[in-house]
Design an enzyme around this catalytic site. Structure first.
Site, short mmCIF file in Angstrom:
data_model
loop_
_atom_site.label_atom_id
_atom_site.label_comp_id
_atom_site.label_asym_id
_atom_site.label_seq_id
_atom_site.Cartn_x
_atom_site.Cartn_y
_atom_site.Cartn_z
N ASP A 13 1.36 5.46 -0.44
CA ASP A 13 1.25 3.93 -0.62
C ASP A 13 -0.32 3.59 -0.09
OD1 ASP A 13 4.10 3.41 -1.17
OD2 ASP A 13 4.23 3.95 0.89
N HIS A 41 3.21 3.34 -7.96
CA HIS A 41 1.99 2.92 -7.87
C HIS A 41 1.75 1.66 -8.53
CE1 HIS A 41 2.00 6.18 -11.11
NE2 HIS A 41 1.37 5.34 -11.69
N GLN A 223 2.43 10.52 -3.45
CA GLN A 223 2.77 10.66 -2.22
C GLN A 223 1.56 10.89 -1.43
OE1 GLN A 223 4.95 12.92 -4.22
NE2 GLN A 223 6.45 11.29 -4.47
N SER A 330 -7.82 -1.63 1.44
CA SER A 330 -7.32 -2.93 2.35
C SER A 330 -7.85 -3.13 3.66
CB SER A 330 -5.74 -2.29 2.85
OG SER A 330 -4.86 -2.00 1.47
N ASP A 332 -9.30 -5.61 4.07
CA ASP A 332 -9.09 -7.21 4.22
C ASP A 332 -7.94 -7.64 4.99
OD1 ASP A 332 -8.10 -6.18 1.64
OD2 ASP A 332 -7.02 -8.06 1.63
N SER A 412 -12.27 -0.97 -0.29
CA SER A 412 -11.71 -2.24 -1.05
C SER A 412 -11.42 -3.16 -0.19
CB SER A 412 -10.53 -1.77 -1.88
OG SER A 412 -10.86 -0.74 -2.86
N GLY A 414 -9.11 -5.67 -1.51
CA GLY A 414 -8.25 -6.64 -2.12
C GLY A 414 -7.55 -5.71 -3.39
#
Length: 430
Positions: A13, A41, A223, A330, A332, A412, A414
């Site tokens: 994830d 995904h 995974q 992530s 953000d 990243s 977002g």
């Protein structure tokens, strides 16, 4: 000959689908090499979310070949359903290729998965009940049914009859459970085989020919390293090898043809299911990260456990997967926190350690040693370069790179493609 492997560096994830989709723009072939439909995904294209579990992220590029390799275990029912979903969304699947050597997940695998998990009681490992483990068990026991077998009516019938007789004895005698019907399974799954027949081929030939011709090939793992059956938190792991080394076994491409390994991670840590998680948060900060980050499993819908970034885990992943580049996602999600923490080592019975123990008992006693950095309040979802990040966010990103010991190629802010920022082109540096 140009190839890049994308691996998750935590417990899955991490946003591999997004990064694979991003890197796919410059690839000509995209291949999955392990796992099954237990791995979800999510890809966002023009604001629209697509959730896939089995088909590679590269399917959204019709001019590129998408491969399901021999190391993947394929549930034909799930595959046909996913193909229909894509067709309904106007996505062509003419570019899909499926290995004839991939093993098939059948209803008895799923039933056995459920029965085995129920029998464990409080010692459950948190399986997704997709039949992945039992299918890999049959593969290792040399009784598995492959895609090539599924397409041959007589061979499929013979092998299904033998396997089902054995599984039904197990269901009845050991688990006091209802046996499965041969005719129903045979009719349904042979039909699925005929539906996917057009995509089936020897994918090792496609992949090696592409590499030998100088094409860019991207390998997509499912995974994460910490769920690897050998290098992860055993037994709370998957039944295959998500590490980069799994590519050679699961795709039929030799190790000398692998150029770069991109490790994907989040700016914090998450995990679905049971198992060790040294930096797990149980307070309001953890709840905030879960809600802001929408931390719910793509496959199971279960709330994910969340915690601070763990550089001990990341260094382990770097070492066992040969990671050359890092993709940090992530960032953000952490905006608005007064302080952010990074685990730099563990305290094990009063001793500072910087490695990830194999022993579950030792892991239970490990206490994270944190380095605290000032947080940032700004909304960074529109940031398009490292320099545009607030100073505190920029320092956080740089510190992660220093602690992990791998240069960060992308970050990243977002879920959108346009929110992935390049610091260094992975393809250009090969």
């Amino acid at each position: 000959m140009t190839s890049v492997v994308v691996v998750g560096t935590q417990w899955g994830d991490e946003g591999k689908g997004k990064i694979t989709d991003f890197l796919s723009a410059d690839a000509e072939v995209i291949a999955r090499y392990q796992g099954g439909d237990n791995a979800g995904h999510t890809i966002v294209i023009d604001g629209k979310k697509f959730k896939l579990h089995l088909i590679p992220s590269g399917i959204f590029f019709p001019q590129k070949i998408s491969v399901i390799g021999n190391g993947v275990v394929v549930n034909p029912k799930s595959l046909v359903k996913e193909l229909a979903y894509l067709h309904d969304e106007g996505v062509t699947t003419d570019n899909l290729r499926i290995s004839d050597r991939a093993h098939v997940i059948l209803p008895y695998h799923i039933q056995l998965d459920q029965l085995q998990e129920d029998a464990k009681g409080d010692n459950k490992i948190g399986t997704t009940i997709k039949g992945i483990g039992p299918a890999y068990m049959d593969k290792a026991a040399r009784v598995g049914i492959r895609i090539a077998d599924l397409l041959d009516k007589d061979i499929f019938a013979e092998r299904l009859r033998i396997n089902l007789a054995e599984k039904n004895r197990l269901f009845e005698k050991m688990y006091d459970s209802t046996p499965l019907d041969f005719d129903a399974i045979f009719e349904e799954y042979y039909a699925y085989g005929q539906e996917i027949k057009q995509y089936v081929t020897d994918t090792s030939v496609i992949l090696n020919d592409a590499l030998d011709a100088g094409k860019r090939v991207l390998f997509e793992g499912a995974q994460g390293v910490m769920l690897d059956i050998d290098q992860g938190t055993y037994p709370f792991v998957t039944s295959s090898n998500p590490v980069a080394g799994g590519v050679t076994i699961g795709s039929g491409v030799g190790p000398s043809k692998i150029n770069k390994v991109v490790g994907v991670c989040k700016a914090y840590t998450s995990r679905v299911g049971d198992g060790p998680f040294p930096t797990e948060l149980f307070d309001e900060v953890g709840e905030r990260i879960r809600e802001v980050g929408h931390e719910y499993g793509t496959t199971t819908g279960r709330p994910r456990r969340v915690g601070w970034f763990d550089s001990v885990v990341m260094r382990h992943s770097r070492r066992v997967s040969g990671i050359t580049n890092l993709s940090l996602n992530s960032i953000d999600v952490l905006s608005g926190l007064d302080a952010v923490k990074i685990c730099v080592a563990y305290d094990l019975d009063g001793e500072r350690i910087d490695y990830y123990p194999a022993s579950l008992e030792q892991l239970k006693r490990c206490k994270p040693i944190y380095e605290e950095l000032p947080g940032w309040q700004e909304d960074i979802t529109g940031v398009r370069s490292l320099d545009e990040l607030p100073e505190n966010a920029r320092n956080y990103v740089r510190r992660i790179g220093e602690l992990v010991g791998v240069r960060i190629s992308t970050f990243s802010v977002g879920p959108g493609r346009e929110q992935t920022n390049i610091l260094e082109s992975v393809w250009a540096s090969i």
